[in-house]
Each structure stands twice: as C-alpha cells, then as structure tokens.
Design an enzyme around this catalytic site. Structure first.
Site, PDB file in Angstrom:
ATOM      1  CB  SER A 197     -60.804 -71.297  19.979  1.00 55.85           C
ATOM      2  OG  SER A 197     -59.614 -72.685  20.878  1.00 55.85           O
ATOM      3  CE1 TYR A 249     -55.840 -73.168  17.276  1.00 56.55           C
ATOM      4  CE2 TYR A 249     -56.641 -73.046  19.225  1.00 56.55           C
ATOM      5  CZ  TYR A 249     -56.672 -73.517  18.117  1.00 56.55           C
ATOM      6  OH  TYR A 249     -58.493 -73.486  17.807  1.00 56.55           O
ATOM      7  CE  LYS A 273     -58.451 -69.810  16.912  1.00 55.19           C
ATOM      8  NZ  LYS A 273     -58.704 -69.594  15.079  1.00 55.19           N
TER       9      LYS A 273
END
Length: 342
Positions: A127, A152, A156
């Site tokens: 991402s 989050y 990644k």
C-alpha cells in the site's frame, strides 16, 4: 505445457475477486482461499458466473497454519497472490492488536508454507501508506518509507520487510510487492464490486450508499488541509486496472523477467484527485446528488499522495487505462445492481 495455477488468498474480497477474474481471463487456473470474515461467498459465485469457470474455493483462515497447510497439500500451484488482511486505516487505530495479529500472522504463514512446499512466486498486496506523509509528490519506489501513521500502514511496512528478508534467505523464491494507491470502482459487468460490511470505511462505497439513500450524509473529513480545495488528495485507481497489475506481476515472475528476486512497484494513475473533486465528479457523471458535510479531520489520514507509476509502466508493461468517469460510473452501476435500483 500445463496451465499455471495461482492461489489467491482473500480471493472473495474486493480486489481479490477482480484479480481472480483477470487471472482466469489471462489463462491461469485459480484456487481461492478466504475465511469470509470480511467478504461474501456470493462474490465467488459471481466470479464463477463472469468467467464460466467453477473455481475451487476453500474457506480457510490463513492465520490457521495447519488448516492452511492442507490447502498446500491439496493443490498444485507455483504462485500466490496474498490479499487476506484487515484493511481499514481508522479501525486499525482503534484495534491495533487485531491488525498486527491478523496481517502479520497470515503473511508469515503464506511465505513459510511456500518455502516448506517449494512454491516459488508471491505477490504481496502492499500500500502507498508505507510512504507516510511524503515530502514531495509524486512518490516513486525510491521515496523513503516513513513511520506509518496507522497500525494498518505499519503492517504493510512490516510485511514488506518480512518478504525482503525471506527472499534474501531463500533466493530460489521470488516476490513482488505492489504498493497500490486507492482502488475504486467495480467490474464492468456490475456483478462484483466493493461490498463493505456495516458502515463503509472507504470513500466511494460511502458515496454510492449515500446516493442510494442508505446513508443520510457523507462526511468529508477536513476542508482545511493545505490543498487547492482544502480536502485530502489521493490517487484513485480503477479496481480492474489494479487487478491487471497482479496478472502482469505473476507473468513477470513466471516468465523469469525479474531483475531481482524481490521487486517493488507503485500501482496508481499518476494523478492526484481531491475528495471534494471526486464527490463532484461522481454527481456529474451519474446525474445524482450526494448529500455531504464537512467534518473534523480524521486521525491517521495523510494530506496528499499520488504515484509515479512509470516503473510499473516500463517494467511490468502495465498502465492504468480506465478514466475516472468510467470508474465512477461502474461504482454506481454496482450499487444500483446491489439495491435493485433501475
């Protein structure tokens, strides 16, 4: 020559289902693994309808290593595309342990079992959040990663590091991390699209649900950012274009075209679009009104980010093709399909 088979973890999800369609249309066999914690079995059935292929589906949690091992024992595949992960920035701030537990464990199981069973190629769904708040735009693959603004984003970054270090230790394996920007839209058939459970965490499903009358009002988080209209800027990429980038990545590894056994590519359009611009464009192309209001800034949001996709254009032979108008029309067609709106 035997058809290549690809295992798609999280294949019942939004990006996973679209990628499965593109893989099959490109001539690959596919096995879908999904625990259906944030997706629906109906998506698998829709993918089967679109492709006319009875794709094998295994309801397995990738965090359950022993259950996942049985999938590796049952099917012959050389490549894995790993989507299975919790994915909402805001929720990750509220539930960090859920995100670290789910996203890191599932990925370590993927690469661990691949090594154990001698499976070679992995595409990791990364991402643009790994760049944090970049110093300049657009971002290239050489743009420094910054401390993530959310758990989050941190998962990644950590999964990229796990992949890099694993491939250094096991040079017979190959991996590509695709850092994608903001996927939106739906398949042109309107048979699959983004289907959030409960209140949507992403902008476009909230827009379409507000237009359909399911939500009273869309909140735009902040109009006082240092951008032309005060709202955040993102690089919105059509989900079908994004799905095709995964097919290109698999083709690169299968065809031994990698420059190194670990590669990273930005997958975006190269154009920044503000939140207000997107909402206005949606209203314009679909002829509907979206009731919206300005709300306070949201924790974890960055001001602006968009991609320089030239490396993916040149090396993968991939390019975003669908226009923003087409993509926003497809999102509305999907919402109307879901709600039975004529």
């Amino acid at each position: 020559m035997k058809k290549q088979c690809v295992l798609v973890s999280g294949g019942a999800g939004y990006i996973g289902s679209h990628t499965t369609v593109e893989l099959i249309e490109a001539g690959y066999d596919v096995v879908i693994v999904d625990n259906l914690s944030n997706s629906e079995i109906g998506a698998v059935e829709s993918v089967r309808r679109i492709t006319g292929v009875d794709i094998p589906f295994e309801q397995v949690d990738c965090c359950d290593r022993e259950a996942f091992r049985k999938v590796f024992e049952k099917y012959e595949f050389d490549s894995v595309i790993h989507f299975a992960a919790s994915k909402a920035v805001g929720e990750s701030v509220q539930k960090p342990l859920l995100y670290y537990g789910n996203n890191l464990t599932s990925f370590m199981n993927v690469v661990g079992l691949m090594h154990e069973f001698g499976r070679q190629n992995v595409v990791f769904s990364s991402s643009c959040t790994v760049y944090g708040e970049p110093d300049k735009q657009p971002v290239t693959e050489q743009t420094p990663r910054k401390p993530a603004t959310s758990p989050y984003g941190n998962t990644k970054q950590t999964c990229e590091d796990i992949l890099r270090d694993t491939l250094k230790a096991y040079p017979e394996m190959k991996g590509i991390a695709l850092r994608y920007f903001n996927p939106i839209g739906a398949h042109p058939s309107a048979q699959i699209g983004e289907l959030p459970r409960g209140v949507p965490q992403n902008l476009v499903p909230y827009v379409t649900q507000t237009a359909a009358g399911l939500r009273e009002c869309l909140s735009i988080f902040g109009d006082d950012y240092p951008t032309p209209d005060g709202s955040c800027i993102r690089d919105y990429i059509d989900v079908t274009d994004l799905a095709k980038a995964h097919v290109a990545a698999i083709g690169r590894m299968v065809g031994d075209k990698n420059k190194e056994n670990y590669e990273i590519f930005n997958i975006g359009t190269g154009r920044g679009v503000s939140v207000l611009e997107l909402v206005n464009k949606f209203e314009e192309v679909n002829g509907v009104k979206v009731n919206h209001k300005i709300a306070p800034r949201r924790e974890g949001d960055i001001i602006a980010i968009w991609a320089d996709p030239s490396l993916a254009n040149n090396e993968l032979g991939w390019k975003a093709e669908r226009t923003l108008d087409e993509t926003l029309k497809s999102a509305w067609e999907w919402e109307k399909h879901l709600r039975g709106i004529k």
